[in-house]
Design an enzyme around this catalytic site. Structure first.
Site, PDB file in Angstrom:
ATOM      1  N   ARG A 137       0.975  -1.159   0.000  1.00 52.81           N
ATOM      2  CA  ARG A 137       0.100  -0.197   0.109  1.00 52.81           C
ATOM      3  C   ARG A 137       0.734   1.252   0.074  1.00 52.81           C
ATOM      4  NH1 ARG A 137      -5.293  -1.881   3.726  1.00 52.81           N
ATOM      5  NH2 ARG A 137      -6.280  -2.511   2.085  1.00 52.81           N
ATOM      6  N   LYS A 168     -18.170 -17.004   3.422  1.00 53.97           N
ATOM      7  CA  LYS A 168     -19.639 -17.162   3.486  1.00 53.97           C
ATOM      8  C   LYS A 168     -20.220 -16.615   2.399  1.00 53.97           C
ATOM      9  CE  LYS A 168     -19.836 -15.540   8.107  1.00 53.97           C
ATOM     10  NZ  LYS A 168     -20.458 -14.443   8.528  1.00 53.97           N
ATOM     11  N   GLY A 181      -7.467  -7.979  -0.472  1.00 46.34           N
ATOM     12  CA  GLY A 181      -8.002  -9.147   0.908  1.00 46.34           C
ATOM     13  C   GLY A 181      -7.059 -10.290   0.641  1.00 46.34           C
ATOM     14  N   GLY A 228     -12.563  -4.665   0.779  1.00 49.10           N
ATOM     15  CA  GLY A 228     -13.822  -4.258   0.923  1.00 49.10           C
ATOM     16  C   GLY A 228     -14.363  -3.377  -0.180  1.00 49.10           C
TER      17      GLY A 228
HETATM   18  P1  AMP Z   1     -13.206 -14.126   3.481  1.00 51.59           P
HETATM   19  O1  AMP Z   1     -12.837 -13.005   4.482  1.00 51.59           O
HETATM   20  O2  AMP Z   1     -14.899 -14.087   3.103  1.00 51.59           O
HETATM   21  O3  AMP Z   1     -12.626 -13.758   1.903  1.00 51.59           O
HETATM   22  O4  AMP Z   1     -12.781 -15.397   3.438  1.00 51.59           O
HETATM   23  C1  AMP Z   1     -11.708 -15.914   3.624  1.00 51.59           C
HETATM   24  C2  AMP Z   1     -11.587 -16.944   4.795  1.00 51.59           C
HETATM   25  O5  AMP Z   1     -12.201 -18.026   4.262  1.00 51.59           O
HETATM   26  C3  AMP Z   1     -10.296 -17.649   4.848  1.00 51.59           C
HETATM   27  O6  AMP Z   1      -9.745 -17.560   6.222  1.00 51.59           O
HETATM   28  C4  AMP Z   1     -10.308 -19.088   4.757  1.00 51.59           C
HETATM   29  O7  AMP Z   1      -9.807 -19.953   5.658  1.00 51.59           O
HETATM   30  C5  AMP Z   1     -11.806 -19.208   5.030  1.00 51.59           C
HETATM   31  N1  AMP Z   1     -12.140 -20.680   3.881  1.00 51.59           N
HETATM   32  C6  AMP Z   1     -11.829 -20.846   2.922  1.00 51.59           C
HETATM   33  N2  AMP Z   1     -12.550 -21.878   2.532  1.00 51.59           N
HETATM   34  C7  AMP Z   1     -13.188 -22.359   3.538  1.00 51.59           C
HETATM   35  C8  AMP Z   1     -13.688 -23.735   3.805  1.00 51.59           C
HETATM   36  N3  AMP Z   1     -14.037 -24.487   2.826  1.00 51.59           N
HETATM   37  N4  AMP Z   1     -14.427 -23.707   5.152  1.00 51.59           N
HETATM   38  C9  AMP Z   1     -13.967 -22.840   6.185  1.00 51.59           C
HETATM   39  N5  AMP Z   1     -13.545 -21.629   5.957  1.00 51.59           N
HETATM   40  C10 AMP Z   1     -12.874 -21.414   4.790  1.00 51.59           C
END
Ligand code: AMP
Length: 402
Positions: A38, A202, A359, A382
């Site tokens: 950054r 999620k 991210g 974000g």
């Molecule tokens: P996000 O913050 O939504 O981009 O999600 C990133 C996080 O999702 C990372 O810390 C990963 O460890 C988690 N992640 C990715 N795949 C899975 C999975 N199959 N089950 C649980 N967590 C996951």
């Protein structure tokens, strides 16, 4: 699609106090900056303003000090590293009020072409509430305002939105322009085929991104934890995998939408499973790969499988534009990082325009040493997601129109 906002190329800052909102929200460990992307990304605008003879006053937030001075979240280390990167002193205006007597004196003493960095803007409680007093304080230091903080552009805070009400001239910097150009072109005017890849934990966090990208792209690829809600929506057993039961209907709706629009929606055909989530996250773990419709009831999906990794890499190979946000699995664990690495590698190898939406995926690409191979790595996780949702970013909207 160009950005219809005035930029640093449209103004002359010679002799003017030029307040620049940067995104210096960098990870720190024991007072050391562990990822300086950054800072590097902010240099072109800063150098331009120095060369034009402005009095360059930099500001940024760092972490979440929640409205009070927290020494461990001081921007002092950034001033040190920035001085080295610029090859010129960046004077740090230590000041618990951010714009207090110390900062005012430092600005008062500036000569043309000099650089001062203010203290963490979130030392002030009004910052994140876009309060009037701090917005006015910031504006009192400035003849001109430049917003180059893409990573904060999805927030309306004093230092990127409020301040613009009290200065005559508010423009965007080169980084902001570059971010919006890349993301905007990808979404609104992509060279096709346009493949979008979404991963991460999620579905609920990416509802509008999924829906908006389905309309814009040719192929939407889903991986990561969010894939299991889609698989469950298809009627598969997903065992103890991460599932958002409230979003199953939504996933069905998205699959129908894809079909209606004639878009390809790719889901994992196989998946890497384990008995439980690794603890600690990088613990040695026993895994195996099964077809997505054969996940045992007592097992958890933690990464895409090998066939899926090939399928996704093939889709990337046929693309001319690729946008990627979110890991394909629990990539913090080397055993569960294979799917994320395979996707990163496929992007590194293609000639297509490749855009990494900040991210975790940006960190993964950089850690793997593929950073140079991507057309653009966004500095805002974000912010890039909200942009991909089709939302207007308040930090951009607040700048003067062309
Ligand atoms: P996000 O913050 O939504 O981009 O999600 C990133 C996080 O999702 C990372 O810390 C990963 O460890 C988690 N992640 C990715 N795949 C899975 C999975 N199959 N089950 C649980 N967590 C996951």
């Amino acid at each position: 699609m160009g950005l219809n906002k005035k930029s640093v190329d449209d103004i002359n800052v010679k002799g003017l106090r030029t307040l620049v909102r940067c995104d210096f929200n960098v990870p720190l460990k024991d007072g050391k900056i562990t990822d300086e992307n950054r800072l590097v990304a902010a240099l072109p605008t800063i150098k331009k303003l120095i060369a034009d003879g402005g009095k360059v006053i930099l500001c940024s937030h760092l972490g979440k000090p929640k409205g009070e001075p927290k020494p461990e979240l001081s921007l002092a280390p950034v001033a040190v590293r920035l001085s080295e990167l610029l090859g010129q002193e960046v004077k740090f205006a230590a000041d618990p009020e951010v714009v207090g007597p110390n900062a005012k004196a430092a600005v008062e003493a500036m000569k043309d072409g000099e650089v001062v960095l203010l203290e963490n803007t979130r030392y002030r409680a009004e910052e994140t509430k876009n309060g009037e007093a701090f917005s006015k304080d910031l504006a009192s230091l400035a003849d001109v305002f430049v917003n180059d903080a893409f990573g904060t552009a999805h927030r309306a805070h004093c230092s990127n939105v409020g301040v613009t009400q009290y200065v005559d001239t508010a423009v965007v910097g080169y980084l902001m322009q570059k971010e919006i150009d890349f993301l905007g072109n990808a979404v609104e005017n992509p060279v096709r085929p346009f493949v979008a890849i979404l991963g991460g934990a999620k579905v609920a966090d990416k509802l509008n991104v999924i829906s908006n990208l389905l309309e814009k792209c040719d192929t939407l690829i889903i991986g990561g934890g969010m894939a299991y809600t889609f698989l469950k929506a298809k009627g598969y057993e997903v065992g103890t995998s991460l599932v958002d039961d409230e979003k199953i209907a939504y996933c069905k709706e998205m699959m129908e939408k894809a079909e209606k629009l004639g878009k390809q929606l790719l889901l994992p055909v196989d998946t890497t499973i384990a008995a439980e989530f690794p603890s600690p996250i990088d613990a040695e773990i026993e895994v195996c790969v099964v077809p997505s419709n054969e996940i045992p009831a007592d097992k958890m999906g933690l990464d895409i499988g090998t066939k899926t990794a090939e399928l996704y890499a093939d889709a990337v190979k046929s693309a001319k534009t690729v946008v990627w946000n979110g890991p394909m699995g629990v990539f913090e664990n080397p055993i569960l990082a294979k799917g994320t690495i395979a996707v990163a590698k496929s992007l590194a190898e293609t000639d297509a325009t490749t855009i990494i939406g900040g991210g975790d995926s940006a960190a993964a690409v950089n850690q793997l040493g593929f950073g140079d191979k991507m057309s653009h790595i966004s500095t805002g996780g974000g912010a890039s997601l909200e942009f991909l949702e089709g939302k207007e970013l308040p930090g951009v909207a607040a700048a003067n129109d062309k």
